[in-house]
Design a protein around this motif. Structure first.
Motif, PDB file in Angstrom:
ATOM      1  N   UNK A   1       1.727  11.277  -2.366  1.00  0.00           N
ATOM      2  CA  UNK A   1       2.345  10.213  -1.583  1.00  0.00           C
ATOM      3  C   UNK A   1       1.978   8.866  -2.192  1.00  0.00           C
ATOM      4  N   UNK A   2       2.922   7.946  -2.200  1.00  0.00           N
ATOM      5  CA  UNK A   2       2.701   6.591  -2.695  1.00  0.00           C
ATOM      6  C   UNK A   2       2.985   5.664  -1.525  1.00  0.00           C
ATOM      7  N   UNK A   3       1.920   5.021  -1.015  1.00  0.00           N
ATOM      8  CA  UNK A   3       2.066   4.259   0.216  1.00  0.00           C
ATOM      9  C   UNK A   3       1.583   2.835   0.095  1.00  0.00           C
ATOM     10  N   UNK A   4       2.153   1.978   0.942  1.00  0.00           N
ATOM     11  CA  UNK A   4       1.778   0.568   1.008  1.00  0.00           C
ATOM     12  C   UNK A   4       1.266   0.255   2.402  1.00  0.00           C
ATOM     13  N   UNK A   5       0.214  -0.559   2.459  1.00  0.00           N
ATOM     14  CA  UNK A   5      -0.259  -1.128   3.717  1.00  0.00           C
ATOM     15  C   UNK A   5      -0.047  -2.640   3.605  1.00  0.00           C
ATOM     16  N   UNK A   6       0.980  -3.183   4.284  1.00  0.00           N
ATOM     17  CA  UNK A   6       1.303  -4.604   4.124  1.00  0.00           C
ATOM     18  C   UNK A   6       0.202  -5.518   4.659  1.00  0.00           C
ATOM     19  N   UNK A   7       0.238  -6.795   4.275  1.00  0.00           N
ATOM     20  CA  UNK A   7      -0.756  -7.751   4.768  1.00  0.00           C
ATOM     21  C   UNK A   7      -0.783  -7.807   6.293  1.00  0.00           C
TER      22      UNK A   7
ATOM     23  N   UNK B   1      -5.976  -8.650   4.957  1.00  0.00           N
ATOM     24  CA  UNK B   1      -5.858  -9.628   3.883  1.00  0.00           C
ATOM     25  C   UNK B   1      -4.426 -10.143   3.784  1.00  0.00           C
ATOM     26  N   UNK B   2      -4.219 -11.053   2.830  1.00  0.00           N
ATOM     27  CA  UNK B   2      -2.889 -11.631   2.595  1.00  0.00           C
ATOM     28  C   UNK B   2      -2.095 -10.882   1.520  1.00  0.00           C
ATOM     29  N   UNK B   3      -2.646  -9.773   1.014  1.00  0.00           N
ATOM     30  CA  UNK B   3      -2.011  -9.056  -0.095  1.00  0.00           C
ATOM     31  C   UNK B   3      -1.669  -7.624   0.304  1.00  0.00           C
ATOM     32  N   UNK B   4      -0.672  -7.066  -0.371  1.00  0.00           N
ATOM     33  CA  UNK B   4      -0.356  -5.654  -0.186  1.00  0.00           C
ATOM     34  C   UNK B   4      -1.505  -4.784  -0.681  1.00  0.00           C
ATOM     35  N   UNK B   5      -1.691  -3.642  -0.032  1.00  0.00           N
ATOM     36  CA  UNK B   5      -2.650  -2.633  -0.481  1.00  0.00           C
ATOM     37  C   UNK B   5      -1.896  -1.323  -0.691  1.00  0.00           C
TER      38      UNK B   5
END
Length: 314
Positions: free
Chosen positions: A215-221, A287-291
């Motif tokens: 899985x390729x996932x993003x946790x937005x700011x 934070x202010x950045x995507x993870x």
């Protein structure tokens, strides 16, 4: 006239009974609860393990805690970091059905049988078992690598038939697919904003191999991804994120649907950590950045067996 006779015993009655045992059911049907078999432990592995040094495999080995032959990061999976110095090569030939790689950094190529293709930072690729693969680095390369060799060791299997061909998922394609999902209007209401890598050979499970999923996932700011759980082990790699991004893990939920008495895993880009089967886990980004997180699991096998039992807090 036919005469019925008793069967003839060809061996002494006690032959082949030496390993036979009998257990009372209610005290033995749950070996984990009875502490007869070890739980999958929490563990994290920092990027310093592969940041420099010689070409090598760095196993993320928990076999001592699991009481199984190693290297093993879970009962059925083994994760490693690979480091390959520029101009050098590394050959892998595990007794496994499935191998999944994510390229952390650098460039190079992989050759298995008649198939050869390049790799670069952010690429995913899969390789079947049964045939050695050679990884060559043009520039110093580091990879996150998972296979299912511990499963085959447990089953006592040594003959592997390829179920799929080597398959590459270029970074640009994977990132475009994730971006498309993240930009959908209802993305913020989903439990996870992620894409699953699939393979045309496995339409039922929709997984990257018949045993593994990636899985390729993003946790937005400034977001929270609420708890979910599943019976597959998750070997999580952090592709982006740092202080202020973390995961909470635990066995129970409170009345508000939050994880009770959680263990906290603080993210560091390039690290890996283990999420045990059946544990609730939630991601937080302050934070202010995507993870970015890449869980690799034995969910292909669990889905095929109809035992994945994935559940989401709503």
């Amino acid at each position: 006239m036919l005469t019925r006779t008793s069967p003839v015993l060809l061996a002494e009655p006690d032959v082949a009974t030496g390993d036979a045992q009998y257990f009372e059911y209610t005290s033995s049907a749950n070996p984990i609860g009875a502490k007869l078999i070890s739980r999958v432990p929490f563990r994290s592995f920092p990027p310093s393990l592969y940041a420099d040094g010689a070409t090598r495999v760095v196993p993320l080995d928990l076999s001592a805690e699991l009481e199984c032959p190693g290297p093993a990061t879970g009962p059925g999976l083994s994760a490693s970091f690979l480091r390959i110095e520029a101009g050098e090569a590394l050959t892998l030939d595990p007794n496994a059905t499935s191998q999944v790689c994510y390229v952390i950094g650098g460039t190079g190529s992989v050759k298995q049988g008649a198939t050869r293709f390049p790799f670069a930072q952010g690429d995913f690729f899969t390789l079947p078992g049964g045939l050695a693969a050679m990884f060559s680095a043009d520039t110093t390369a580091t990879l996150y690598y998972v296979n299912d060799a511990p499963l085959l060791t447990y089953l006592g299997t040594t003959q592997v038939q390829a179920r799929f061909a080597p398959t590459r998922y270029p970074a640009a394609d994977a990132q475009a697919a994730l971006r498309e999902v993240a930009e959908q209007s209802n993305a913020g209401r989903r439990n996870r904003i992620s894409v699953l890598m699939g393979n045309a050979n496995f339409p039922q499970t929709r997984t990257v191999t018949h045993v593994l999923w990636a899985m390729f996932g993003i946790v937005p700011p400034h977001s929270v991804q609420k708890p979910h759980r599943h019976q597959s082990i998750a070997l999580d790699f952090i592709a982006g994120g740092g202080p202020g991004v973390y995961t909470l893990v635990g066995t129970e939920l409170d009345a508000e649907g939050n994880i009770a008495n959680p263990t906290r895993v603080d993210w560091e880009a390039g690290m890996a950590f283990v999420t045990p089967p059946g544990y609730w886990h939630a991601h937080f980004n302050e934070t202010n950045d995507n993870a970015y997180v890449i869980p690799i699991q034995d969910a292909g096998l669990q889905t095929y067996l109809r035992t994945l039992d994935i559940r989401f807090v709503r």
